[in-house]
Design an enzyme around this catalytic site. Structure first.
Site, PDB file in Angstrom:
ATOM      1  N   CYS A  95      -3.920   6.201  11.276  1.00 36.05           N
ATOM      2  CA  CYS A  95      -2.979   5.831  10.343  1.00 36.05           C
ATOM      3  C   CYS A  95      -1.612   5.752  11.079  1.00 36.05           C
ATOM      4  O   CYS A  95      -0.951   4.939  11.043  1.00 36.05           O
ATOM      5  CB  CYS A  95      -3.001   6.539   9.159  1.00 36.05           C
ATOM      6  SG  CYS A  95      -1.840   6.455   8.065  1.00 36.05           S
ATOM      7  N   CYS A 100      -2.182   2.236   9.229  1.00 39.18           N
ATOM      8  CA  CYS A 100      -1.272   2.034   7.777  1.00 39.18           C
ATOM      9  C   CYS A 100       0.307   1.937   8.328  1.00 39.18           C
ATOM     10  O   CYS A 100       0.922   1.081   7.924  1.00 39.18           O
ATOM     11  CB  CYS A 100      -1.478   3.284   7.138  1.00 39.18           C
ATOM     12  SG  CYS A 100      -3.268   3.847   6.872  1.00 39.18           S
ATOM     13  N   LYS A 103       1.111  -1.034  10.634  1.00 42.46           N
ATOM     14  CA  LYS A 103       0.904  -2.285   9.709  1.00 42.46           C
ATOM     15  C   LYS A 103       1.915  -2.424   8.654  1.00 42.46           C
ATOM     16  O   LYS A 103       2.325  -3.789   8.377  1.00 42.46           O
ATOM     17  CB  LYS A 103      -0.583  -2.048   9.337  1.00 42.46           C
ATOM     18  CG  LYS A 103      -1.258  -3.255   8.215  1.00 42.46           C
ATOM     19  CD  LYS A 103      -0.630  -2.836   7.119  1.00 42.46           C
ATOM     20  CE  LYS A 103      -1.466  -1.482   6.350  1.00 42.46           C
ATOM     21  NZ  LYS A 103      -2.859  -1.730   6.325  1.00 42.46           N
ATOM     22  N   TYR A 237     -10.027  -6.109   5.347  1.00 43.29           N
ATOM     23  CA  TYR A 237      -8.676  -6.230   5.163  1.00 43.29           C
ATOM     24  C   TYR A 237      -7.825  -5.884   6.256  1.00 43.29           C
ATOM     25  O   TYR A 237      -6.751  -6.384   6.526  1.00 43.29           O
ATOM     26  CB  TYR A 237      -8.434  -4.860   4.248  1.00 43.29           C
ATOM     27  CG  TYR A 237      -8.598  -3.677   4.762  1.00 43.29           C
ATOM     28  CD1 TYR A 237      -7.492  -2.754   5.390  1.00 43.29           C
ATOM     29  CD2 TYR A 237      -9.846  -2.837   4.877  1.00 43.29           C
ATOM     30  CE1 TYR A 237      -7.787  -1.446   5.890  1.00 43.29           C
ATOM     31  CE2 TYR A 237      -9.968  -1.789   5.561  1.00 43.29           C
ATOM     32  CZ  TYR A 237      -8.867  -0.880   5.866  1.00 43.29           C
ATOM     33  OH  TYR A 237      -9.212   0.169   6.533  1.00 43.29           O
ATOM     34  N   GLU A 241      -4.809  -8.353   6.880  1.00 41.92           N
ATOM     35  CA  GLU A 241      -3.644  -8.132   7.111  1.00 41.92           C
ATOM     36  C   GLU A 241      -2.928  -8.563   8.522  1.00 41.92           C
ATOM     37  O   GLU A 241      -1.619  -8.820   8.454  1.00 41.92           O
ATOM     38  CB  GLU A 241      -3.452  -6.539   7.186  1.00 41.92           C
ATOM     39  CG  GLU A 241      -3.831  -5.979   5.610  1.00 41.92           C
ATOM     40  CD  GLU A 241      -3.782  -4.565   5.466  1.00 41.92           C
ATOM     41  OE1 GLU A 241      -3.835  -3.886   4.432  1.00 41.92           O
ATOM     42  OE2 GLU A 241      -4.265  -3.682   6.471  1.00 41.92           O
ATOM     43  N   HIS A 504      10.712  -4.294 -18.901  1.00 39.50           N
ATOM     44  CA  HIS A 504      11.082  -5.757 -18.749  1.00 39.50           C
ATOM     45  C   HIS A 504      12.279  -5.703 -18.158  1.00 39.50           C
ATOM     46  O   HIS A 504      13.235  -5.142 -18.543  1.00 39.50           O
ATOM     47  CB  HIS A 504      11.050  -6.107 -20.134  1.00 39.50           C
ATOM     48  CG  HIS A 504      11.045  -7.593 -20.262  1.00 39.50           C
ATOM     49  ND1 HIS A 504       9.864  -8.313 -19.600  1.00 39.50           N
ATOM     50  CD2 HIS A 504      12.013  -8.587 -20.517  1.00 39.50           C
ATOM     51  CE1 HIS A 504      10.364  -9.764 -19.718  1.00 39.50           C
ATOM     52  NE2 HIS A 504      11.730  -9.769 -20.079  1.00 39.50           N
ATOM     53  N   GLU A 509       4.862  -4.459 -15.841  1.00 44.67           N
ATOM     54  CA  GLU A 509       4.452  -4.626 -17.248  1.00 44.67           C
ATOM     55  C   GLU A 509       3.496  -5.655 -17.797  1.00 44.67           C
ATOM     56  O   GLU A 509       2.914  -5.679 -18.880  1.00 44.67           O
ATOM     57  CB  GLU A 509       5.703  -5.027 -18.138  1.00 44.67           C
ATOM     58  CG  GLU A 509       6.152  -6.328 -17.803  1.00 44.67           C
ATOM     59  CD  GLU A 509       7.294  -7.057 -18.799  1.00 44.67           C
ATOM     60  OE1 GLU A 509       7.353  -6.438 -19.773  1.00 44.67           O
ATOM     61  OE2 GLU A 509       8.296  -7.750 -18.227  1.00 44.67           O
TER      62      GLU A 509
END
Length: 531
Positions: A95, A100, A103, A237, A241, A504, A509
Site C-alpha cells: 500500500c 494505494c 496510485k 482495478y 487505475e 445541497h 445527496e
C-alpha cells in the site's frame, strides 16, 4: 478447552485460558528437539517473543503495534525481494510503496491536469495555457519522496513502540521457530504466536518476453523513464487505475481485456466505467490474450496478441504493464514445516477468524482465501487479532459489506452486494433496484460530459426495503461511499435513505433523492439540478 496435534514426531497439547489464548506444552516421540542451542527453552514454554509477525505491510504492522500497546514482546520480519525489473522499496508493504498511496497521488496528478482546463472556464487566465506540459520525472520524484518519508516514519514508530524490526525473510523451521538471515547472520526466532502477513506480488503471464521486458505495478511508480505509449494487460482495478492516470497525464494508453472489465464488481457499473474511460481516450482490446513481447532494436516493445477468433495482431509500445492478478507469497515460507495448510488454490490460507489449522499461527491480509484484498481490511483484522490474543477482546473481523473505490478517471465507489450477487442470493423477484443519473454542479460551467455520472441502490423489495448494496460513479466516489458504508453496517433501509435530508448542492445527496426503479421503466435522468 484442550487441543492436541502432532507434527514431525512432536505432540503439542494446547489449552485455552479465559482470554481465549492457547498455551502449549509438548514432548517428543522417539526423537530429540532440534535447535537445542536456541536462546529459549521450548520445553519450559519460554519463548523469545510473544508474537513474531512475518511481513511488514499494513496488516502485520497494525497487529504488531497493537500487540505492543497491550504489553506483548513483538518482532516484525520484512524483506522486499526486488521485482524482475529491479524495483525495491522500504518498510510499509504494498500500500505505502507500490499500491494505494502512490496510485492515489498519480491519480490526483491526472485530476489536476483536468482541473487546469476547467479553471479557464471559471475565469482563471493562463497566458501560456497552450504550452502547459507535465513532467513525469518531477511527479515520480515527488511521489517517491513522499513514499520514502513514510518508510522513515514507519521505522521510527516501530522503534518508539519497541517493536523489533528485522530486515530479513522469515522461513518456518518448525511450528514454533522461524529462521531468518540478515546482514548480521542467521537467526532463529521462537514465539508463542506467529502472524503471516506477507501479502502478494504481481503475476506475469507465461509468454516469451513478459518478465524480461514487461513491468508491473511494482515498477510503474518509480519508473526512471517516461512510460510513453503504454499497453496495460489486465482489466481489474489495478489495470484500470494505471491506464486511467497515464492517459490523464497525456500518455497513449491501451487496456487488453481477457474476459470482462472489473471482474467481481457490479458489471453494469463496470461497463459505465469502461465507456467513460474510452471517452477520455483510453483504448480497449476486448477478449484478447498476449502471445509475446519482443524488444526491437530501437528499444521499443513489439507485442503480439490473439483475439477470441484466434486472429493474430501486433503493435509497438514503449511500455508494457502487466496487471493480471497477484499471488500470495506463501510458498516462500516453508509452511509445510509448520504444518500450516493452504487452500485449494495452492497459495492462500483458508483461516477461521484469522487462525490457521495450526492454532498458534494466524494470517491476515492478502494471503487469506476468499477475503477482500484491501489495505483497511488487513489493518482492522490485524488490530482486532492483537486485541484477542493479548487483551480481553472477543471481537472478530467482519468481512461483510466492506466499501472500496476504483480510482479510475471518474471514480467508482461501492459497498455491499453487486446487482448480480444480490440476484444470485435473493432472486431477481425479491429485489428492487433504484438507479439514476445526475449532474455534478462542478461540471456545469466547463460543460464536462455527465453521461456517465450514475448511481444505483440494490435493496430487498419487501418491507422497509433493506439496502444490500450501493454503487456510485462520479467525483470523490471514495469520500462519498465511506459514510454510506457505516449506514449499511447499521441495516440502512430505502425508507430511511429517502427520509434523509441531503446537503445541497452536493453529489452525495443524490443517494437521498433516488426514487426511480429499474422495474418501473421510468427515465432515470434528472429534470434539473434540484429535481
Amino acid at each position: 478447552m484442550a487441543s492436541v496435534f502432532c507434527f514431525n514426531n512432536v505432540i503439542f497439547r494446547g489449552v485455552r485460558n479465559f482470554r481465549g489464548n492457547t498455551f502449549y506444552a509438548f514432548k517428543t516421540v522417539n526423537t530429540q528437539i532440534r535447535n537445542s542451542s536456541s536462546a529459549v527453552n521450548k520445553s519450559n514454554n519460554s519463548y523469545e517473543y510473544d508474537l513474531v509477525v512475518i511481513g511488514g505491510g499494513s496488516g502485520g504492522l497494525s497487529a504488531a503495534k497493537e500487540a505492543t500497546n497491550l504489553g506483548a514482546k513483538v518482532a516484525v520480519l520484512d524483506y522486499v525481494t526486488p521485482s524482475p525489473r529491479g524495483s525495491k522499496w522500504g518498510l510499509g508493504g504494498t500500500c505505502v510503496n507500490v499500491g494505494c498511496i502512490p496510485k492515489k497521488l498519480m491519480h490526483q496528478a491526472a485530476l489536476l491536469g483536468e482541473a487546469v482546463k476547467d479553471a479557464q472556464s471559471y475565469g482563471w487566465q493562463f497566458p501560456d495555457a497552450e504550452n502547459i506540459s507535465h513532467s513525469w520525472d518531477a511527479l515520480r520524484d515527488a511521489v517517491q519522496g513522499h513514499v520514502k518519508s513514510v518508510n522513515w516514519v514507519t521505522r521510527v514508530e516501530l522503534r518508539d513502540k519497541k517493536v523489533e524490526y528485522i530486515n530479513g525473510v522469515g522461513v518456518f523451521k518448525d511450528p514454533f521457530t522461524v529462521q531468518t538471515v540478515t546482514k548480521q547472520g542467521e537467526r532463529l526466532l521462537t514465539a508463542k504466536y506467529f502472524l503471516i502477513a506477507v501479502g502478494g506480488r504481481p503475476r506475469y503471464p507465461d509468454i516469451p518476453g513478459a518478465i524480461e521486458y514487461g513491468i508491473s505495478s511494482d515498477d510503474i511508480f518509480s519508473l526512471p523513464n517516461e512510460p510513453g505509449k503504454t499497453l496495460v494487460v489486465g482489466a481489474g482495478y489495478i489495470g484500470l487505475e494505471c491506464a486511467g492516470f497515464l492517459r490523464g497525464l497525456g500518455y497513449d494508453a491501451t487496456i487488453m481485456v481477457r474476459s470482462v472489465v472489473l471482474r467481481g464488481f457490479d458489471q453494469q457499473m463496470a461497463e459505465v466505467i469502461a465507456a467513460e474511460m474510452q471517452d477520455k481516450g483510453v483504448k480497449f482490446l476486448h477478449k484478447c490474450l498476449p502471445k509475446a513481447v519482443e524488444k526491437l532494436d530501437d528499444g521499443k516493445l513489439k507485442v503480439t496478441w490473439v483475439n477470441a477468433q484466434k486472429e493474430e495482431f501486433n503493435d509497438v509500445f514503449d511500455t508494457v504493464l502487466f496487471a493480471i492478478g497477484r499471488r500470495a507469497l506463501t510458498r516462500e515460507l516453508d509452511l509445510a514445516k509448520a504444518g500450516v495448510k493452504v487452500a485449494g488454490d495452492g497459495e492462500k490460507i483458508d483461516a477461521v477468524n484469522e487462525q490457521t489449522n495450526v492454532p498458534h499461527i494466524y494470517a491476515v491480509g492478502d494471503v487469506l482465501y476468499k477475503k477482500p484484498e484491501l489495505t483497511p481490511v488487513a489493518i482492522h483484522a490485524g488490530r482486532l487479532l492483537a486485541r484477542r490474543l493479548f487483551g480481553d477482546s472477543t471481537v472478530n473481523m467482519d468481512y461483510e459489506n466492506v466499501a472500496t473505490t476504483v480510482f479510475s478517471p471518474l471514480e467508482y465507489g461501492c459497498v455491499g452486494l453487486s446487482e448480480e450477487a444480490a440476484t444470485e442470493k435473493y432472486g431477481a423477484d425479491n429485489l428492487e433496484i433504484y438507479h439514476g443519473y445526475y449532474k455534478p454542479t462542478e461540471f456545469f460551467i466547463p460543460q464536462r460530459n455527465i453521461s456517465h455520472c450514475y448511481l444505483k441502490v440494490v435493496a430487498l423489495r419487501e418491507g422497509d426495503q433493506k439496502v444490500l448494496g450501493m454503487h456510485f460513479i462520479g467525483p470523490n466516489a471514495g469520500e462519498i461511499i465511506q459514510g454510506f458504508a457505516a449506514a449499511i453496517k447499521l441495516n440502512l433501509t430505502v425508507q430511511v435513505l429517502m427520509n434523509t435530508v441531503g446537503i445541497h448542492p452536493t453529489i452525495a445527496e443524490e443517494f437521498t433523492r433516488i426514487n426511480v426503479t429499474k422495474r418501473s421503466g421510468k427515465d432515470p435522468n434528472p429534470a434539473s439540478c434540484c429535481s
